[in-house]
Design an enzyme around this catalytic site. Structure first.
Site, mmCIF file in Angstrom:
data_model
loop_
_atom_site.group_PDB
_atom_site.id
_atom_site.type_symbol
_atom_site.label_atom_id
_atom_site.label_comp_id
_atom_site.label_asym_id
_atom_site.label_seq_id
_atom_site.Cartn_x
_atom_site.Cartn_y
_atom_site.Cartn_z
ATOM 1 N N CYS A 107 36.489 38.262 40.861
ATOM 2 C CA CYS A 107 37.267 37.082 41.207
ATOM 3 C C CYS A 107 37.161 36.077 40.062
ATOM 4 C CB CYS A 107 36.756 36.460 42.509
ATOM 5 S SG CYS A 107 37.612 34.929 42.954
ATOM 6 N N CYS A 122 35.148 32.776 41.492
ATOM 7 C CA CYS A 122 33.723 32.739 41.861
ATOM 8 C C CYS A 122 32.898 33.903 41.322
ATOM 9 C CB CYS A 122 33.573 32.674 43.386
ATOM 10 S SG CYS A 122 33.988 34.217 44.220
ATOM 11 N N CYS A 133 39.742 36.485 48.389
ATOM 12 C CA CYS A 133 38.325 36.652 48.057
ATOM 13 C C CYS A 133 37.523 36.141 49.244
ATOM 14 C CB CYS A 133 37.988 35.861 46.797
ATOM 15 S SG CYS A 133 36.223 35.836 46.431
ATOM 16 N N CYS A 186 47.831 45.257 46.030
ATOM 17 C CA CYS A 186 48.669 44.803 44.933
ATOM 18 C C CYS A 186 48.166 43.409 44.538
ATOM 19 C CB CYS A 186 50.116 44.780 45.408
ATOM 20 S SG CYS A 186 51.308 44.543 44.097
#
Length: 164
Positions: free
Chosen positions: A76, A79, A125, A148
């Site tokens: 991510c 984070c 996330c 996707c």
């Protein structure tokens, strides 16, 4: 009321499917990272902010990872949580990086998305609620899923050649 869609099951927010005794001793819920809008804007590029914090979408074939074939892990951008492995990446022909599964189911959250007159399943996330993309049920085996994902929402770290 916000609803969560998990592989075809629709749950009211805060609800969870029934678990067996062995599953109830599993991991604790992931601790959330919460930042102000100003903090996210200071941390991210304008495009990263637009995609991850405002549920945007990058243009097809424009992201750096849609055609990346190097072995490694995708994290991510907000984070640093590990999200997808190159081992689960495949060419979906859509112009966005596509994966048939995340590195760990608990690292992503799925929510119903009714924007733009469609019903889709948004991928977030699990630690910072960054918008990553959408998941569809037209992927390859073994899962039949196609995550996707916007390249801009990811950071890639190549696998160390010593690792298998």
């Amino acid at each position: 009321m916000k609803r969560i869609v998990i592989l075809g099951m629709v749950l009211a927010a805060g609800c969870a499917p029934a678990r067996s005794g062995a599953e109830t001793a599993e991991k604790k819920p992931m601790e959330k990272i919460v930042k102000t809008d100003a903090e996210w804007r200071a941390q991210l590029t304008p495009e990263q902010y637009r995609i991850t914090r405002q549920q945007g979408t990058e243009r097809a074939c424009s992201g750096p990872f849609y055609d990346n074939h190097k072995p490694g892990t995708y994290y991510c951008v907000c984070c640093g949580l590990p999200l997808f492995s190159s081992d689960a990446k495949f060419d979906s022909g859509t112009g966005w990086p596509s994966y048939f599964q995340p590195v760990a189911k608990e690292n992503v959250e799925l929510h119903e998305d009714r924007s733009f007159g469609m019903v889709r399943t948004e991928v977030l996330c699990a630690r910072c609620d960054a918008h990553l993309g959408h998941v569809f049920e037209d992927g390859p085996r073994p899962t039949g899923l196609r995550y996707c994902i916007n390249s801009v929402a990811l950071r890639f770290e190549p696998r160390n050649p010593a690792q298998k």
